[in-house]
Design a protein around this motif. Structure first.
Motif, mmCIF file in Angstrom:
data_model
loop_
_atom_site.group_PDB
_atom_site.id
_atom_site.type_symbol
_atom_site.label_atom_id
_atom_site.label_comp_id
_atom_site.label_asym_id
_atom_site.label_seq_id
_atom_site.Cartn_x
_atom_site.Cartn_y
_atom_site.Cartn_z
ATOM 1 N N VAL A 32 -53.574 26.703 -12.251
ATOM 2 C CA VAL A 32 -53.491 26.598 -10.793
ATOM 3 C C VAL A 32 -54.644 27.399 -10.202
ATOM 4 N N SER A 33 -55.488 26.731 -9.419
ATOM 5 C CA SER A 33 -56.645 27.407 -8.823
ATOM 6 C C SER A 33 -56.212 28.466 -7.825
ATOM 7 N N ALA A 34 -55.269 28.099 -6.956
ATOM 8 C CA ALA A 34 -54.796 29.029 -5.927
ATOM 9 C C ALA A 34 -53.597 28.411 -5.234
ATOM 10 N N VAL A 35 -52.772 29.266 -4.626
ATOM 11 C CA VAL A 35 -51.658 28.800 -3.803
ATOM 12 C C VAL A 35 -51.670 29.598 -2.498
ATOM 13 N N TYR A 36 -51.449 28.902 -1.378
ATOM 14 C CA TYR A 36 -51.373 29.544 -0.065
ATOM 15 C C TYR A 36 -50.168 28.990 0.688
ATOM 16 N N THR A 37 -49.701 29.748 1.657
ATOM 17 C CA THR A 37 -48.643 29.243 2.515
ATOM 18 C C THR A 37 -49.261 28.519 3.707
ATOM 19 N N ALA A 38 -48.592 27.454 4.153
ATOM 20 C CA ALA A 38 -49.025 26.692 5.331
ATOM 21 C C ALA A 38 -47.899 26.814 6.360
ATOM 22 N N PRO A 39 -47.937 27.845 7.217
ATOM 23 C CA PRO A 39 -46.803 28.161 8.096
ATOM 24 C C PRO A 39 -46.266 26.994 8.923
ATOM 25 N N PRO A 40 -47.110 26.222 9.631
ATOM 26 C CA PRO A 40 -46.531 25.140 10.440
ATOM 27 C C PRO A 40 -45.871 24.047 9.612
ATOM 28 N N ARG A 41 -46.198 23.984 8.327
ATOM 29 C CA ARG A 41 -45.683 22.927 7.463
ATOM 30 C C ARG A 41 -44.450 23.369 6.676
ATOM 31 N N ASN A 42 -44.094 24.659 6.769
ATOM 32 C CA ASN A 42 -42.989 25.196 5.963
ATOM 33 C C ASN A 42 -43.187 24.877 4.485
ATOM 34 N N SER A 43 -44.409 25.081 4.022
ATOM 35 C CA SER A 43 -44.682 24.708 2.639
ATOM 36 C C SER A 43 -45.737 25.607 2.014
ATOM 37 N N PHE A 44 -45.730 25.613 0.697
ATOM 38 C CA PHE A 44 -46.820 26.179 -0.092
ATOM 39 C C PHE A 44 -47.740 25.034 -0.494
ATOM 40 N N VAL A 45 -49.024 25.301 -0.550
ATOM 41 C CA VAL A 45 -49.983 24.294 -1.015
ATOM 42 C C VAL A 45 -50.767 24.890 -2.172
ATOM 43 N N ALA A 46 -50.806 24.169 -3.285
ATOM 44 C CA ALA A 46 -51.492 24.646 -4.488
ATOM 45 C C ALA A 46 -52.551 23.639 -4.914
ATOM 46 N N ALA A 47 -53.724 24.141 -5.275
ATOM 47 C CA ALA A 47 -54.783 23.310 -5.845
ATOM 48 C C ALA A 47 -54.790 23.502 -7.354
ATOM 49 N N LEU A 48 -55.041 22.428 -8.072
ATOM 50 C CA LEU A 48 -55.010 22.465 -9.536
ATOM 51 C C LEU A 48 -56.428 22.443 -10.088
ATOM 52 N N LYS A 49 -56.624 23.195 -11.145
ATOM 53 C CA LYS A 49 -57.970 23.407 -11.679
ATOM 54 C C LYS A 49 -58.381 22.365 -12.714
ATOM 55 N N ASP A 50 -57.418 21.731 -13.365
ATOM 56 C CA ASP A 50 -57.739 20.809 -14.454
ATOM 57 C C ASP A 50 -57.213 19.396 -14.214
ATOM 58 N N ILE A 51 -56.582 19.176 -13.070
ATOM 59 C CA ILE A 51 -56.068 17.861 -12.683
ATOM 60 C C ILE A 51 -56.488 17.617 -11.236
ATOM 61 N N PRO A 52 -57.020 16.448 -10.899
ATOM 62 C CA PRO A 52 -57.431 16.192 -9.508
ATOM 63 C C PRO A 52 -56.224 15.914 -8.599
ATOM 64 N N GLU A 53 -55.446 16.955 -8.359
ATOM 65 C CA GLU A 53 -54.271 16.844 -7.503
ATOM 66 C C GLU A 53 -54.109 18.099 -6.648
ATOM 67 N N LEU A 54 -53.497 17.895 -5.477
ATOM 68 C CA LEU A 54 -52.954 18.980 -4.663
ATOM 69 C C LEU A 54 -51.444 18.873 -4.718
ATOM 70 N N TRP A 55 -50.767 20.011 -4.758
ATOM 71 C CA TRP A 55 -49.314 20.003 -4.690
ATOM 72 C C TRP A 55 -48.874 20.704 -3.414
ATOM 73 N N GLU A 56 -48.013 20.060 -2.650
ATOM 74 C CA GLU A 56 -47.378 20.698 -1.504
ATOM 75 C C GLU A 56 -45.899 20.874 -1.821
ATOM 76 N N ILE A 57 -45.415 22.098 -1.733
ATOM 77 C CA ILE A 57 -44.027 22.414 -2.088
ATOM 78 C C ILE A 57 -43.310 22.911 -0.838
ATOM 79 N N TYR A 58 -42.303 22.168 -0.416
ATOM 80 C CA TYR A 58 -41.600 22.458 0.830
ATOM 81 C C TYR A 58 -40.569 23.565 0.593
ATOM 82 N N TYR A 59 -40.581 24.585 1.473
ATOM 83 C CA TYR A 59 -39.611 25.682 1.297
ATOM 84 C C TYR A 59 -38.608 25.787 2.443
ATOM 85 N N GLY A 60 -38.642 24.844 3.388
ATOM 86 C CA GLY A 60 -37.636 24.835 4.442
ATOM 87 C C GLY A 60 -36.275 24.430 3.904
#
Length: 530
Positions: free
Chosen positions: A269-297
């Protein structure tokens, strides 16, 4: 000769050949490394990368973590160092044969890959003080609890709590080894969470100057993020390839995500940050061309983790998502670093090779596939501000001596501001006309540029400690003062008047790397990073 006799002879000869081949294979030397190679690694690599290659100050050196680095490129890295990292070159110390043997060594799998799953995480948890037993009142007096700083001192692994009004230290305490990714505060600023390179997550009560809890969430950790509601902490790991969700109250593990694509390929995982207005964490992946958004609401939107073709309640597709669902967004290239606009709709990402792209997080796809970002931008340290009535993004570049300024409507480069060398950190504040950017790499590492945001011109270059690295500026809550680090064991935090650019005072410290103002880091305002 009878046919049966001939057949027996043929069978005997075949069996003899098989036996000889098996014996030769058995006697062949296995791929092992003698004392010489292991000593080379211990003497030159272990201090940063761990004696077992599991990562420390530097990343883990295992085949599964080196998938994007070919052996030929690895030889060049060992010889000449790695741009935009603290990896030095060894060509003056090691010969070609020694370097080749080290490359073969780090690309060889461990005899036993360590496991670090939920059981291991739970077993590592330490409760130092129960939160409910600690009073909700500081044991010290300051004018503004939100105008305090934490200063990470890498030289001897300590943290200093700093009063942002008096500009004086309040308390100094020991941290885990090699903190990384920046401390993250609870929304009210009372608690702070630290992540160490070796996976330890620590929760510290600033009001009571005491540790609350610790847990080891990984073996080699990249960074962490705290949810905007203060309930959860998400950990991004290089080893194992996981994301780990923790309860912010006592760091109890809630969920572990194995980071892999639909084909089973795993990724750091390259990095993970919180996205306050989205109630989610967003993670960028280092070896797969994907973004993951994980909802925490509490109520994940229907269809968050997959397509819904029919929202009719009787369709069977209108199901309620499980807690903490993952939304996968396919991108055009690996993302080694990324940055949000102020609305958290546009995500600007780039690979280590400098390939930039913009992702619309609302529609979940790339909208700008070829953003001009030469020189490997350090987007995690990028800033936004208003320039001639338009919002722009400014980011230093880790491979090139310039600052890229990009219009966030057209996504075109407005200007490239030439600097004295590649930079690492850039900071500003909404109440100042200036942006500060360092020259972290190269012979001018002691320089700090001050850029006028109104003209996009460098108006001053400071050299506060000739020959020593000047880096990482942070502002007081009101933007009146700028605090700069001298990255040296005999270093200091230097305080400047943010308007006159005059030095106010110096606070001696042991290699202070970053300074983090509570208000700025919990309000996500323009001019600061995540």
């Amino acid at each position: 000769m009878k046919k049966s006799t001939i057949a027996k002879i043929i069978i005997f000869k075949i069996a003899l050949i098989i036996a000889v081949v098996a014996l030769v294979f058995f006697l062949m030397p296995k791929k092992t490394f003698g004392d010489t190679t292991e000593k080379l690694y211990k003497d030159n690599c272990a201090e940063c990368h761990n004696t077992e290659r599991l990562g420390g100050m530097g990343p883990a050196l295992l085949p599964e973590n080196l998938k994007r680095l070919r052996k030929k490129a690895a030889i060049e890295v060992i010889k000449n160092g790695r741009v935009a990292t603290q990896m030095p070159g060894f060509k003056e110390k090691l010969n070609d044969e020694q370097i080749q043997s080290l490359v073969e060594y780090v690309y060889t799998p461990l005899k036993e890959t360590p496991v670090w799953g939920m059981d291991e995480i739970r077993a590592s948890q330490i409760i130092h003080n129960k939160e409910e037993d600690l009073p909700n009142k500081p044991v010290f007096e300051v004018a503004d609890l939100l105008n305090m700083f934490l200063v990470v001192e890498l030289g001897d692994h300590h943290v200093t709590l700093l009063d942002g009004d008096k500009l004086e230290p309040i308390h100094r305490f020991k941290s885990r080894f090699a903190l990384h990714g920046g401390p993250k505060y609870s929304p009210d600023g009372r608690f702070v969470y630290f992540a160490s390179r070796d996976g330890w997550i620590s929760k510290y009560d600033i009001y009571n100057l005491k540790l609350v809890a610790e847990v080891r969430a990984g073996i080699n950790t990249r960074n962490q993020a705290v949810s905007a509601d203060g309930r959860y902490v998400m950990i991004a790991n290089y080893l194992p390839h996981t994301l780990v969700l923790l309860d912010a109250k006592d760091l109890s593990p809630i969920k572990l995500y194995d980071v892999k694509d639909s084909a089973g390929k795993t990724s750091r995982v390259s990095a993970v940050y919180t996205a306050p207005p989205r109630n989610s964490f967003v993670a960028a992946l280092k070896d797969i061309p994907e973004l993951w958004e994980i909802y925490y609401g509490d109520e994940p939107p229907i269809g968050f983790d997959g397509w819904v073709h029919d929202y009719n309640p009787d369709s069977g597709e209108n199901r309620k998502a499980d807690p903490f669902p993952v939304r996968r967004i396919t991108v055009n290239d690996y993302l080694d670093d990324f940055f949000f606009d102020q609305e958290y709709i546009s995500l600007i990402g780039a690979s280590r090779e400098g390939k930039g792209q913009v992702v619309d997080m609302d529609i979940g796809r790339v909208i700008v596939p070829d953003l001009e970002l030469p020189g490997m931008p350090h987007l995690g340290s990028g800033i936004t501000f208003e320039y001639k009535g338009r919002t722009v993004l400014a980011t230093p570049n880790l491979k090139k001596g310039d600052v890229s300024v990009i219009d966030m409507e057209t996504w075109k480069t407005i200007k490239s501001i030439e600097t004295l060398g590649p930079g690492f950190f850039m900071r500003s504040h909404k109440n100042t006309n200036y942006a500060w950017v360092d020259v972290f790499f190269g012979p001018n590492k002691d320089a700090m540029h001050v850029i006028d945001k109104r003209t996009l011109e460098i108006v001053k270059t400071l050299r506060p400690a000739p020959g020593k690295t000047a880096a990482h500026v942070e502002f007081t809550r009101d933007g009146k003062y700028a605090l700069l680090s001298i990255w040296d064991p005999d270093g200091a935090v230097i305080i400047y008047d943010a308007e006159t650019l005059k030095e106010i005072k110096r606070l001696p410290m042991n290699k202070p790397s970053g300074k983090y103002n509570v208000f700025n880091k919990t309000r996500y305002l323009e001019g600061t990073s995540h």
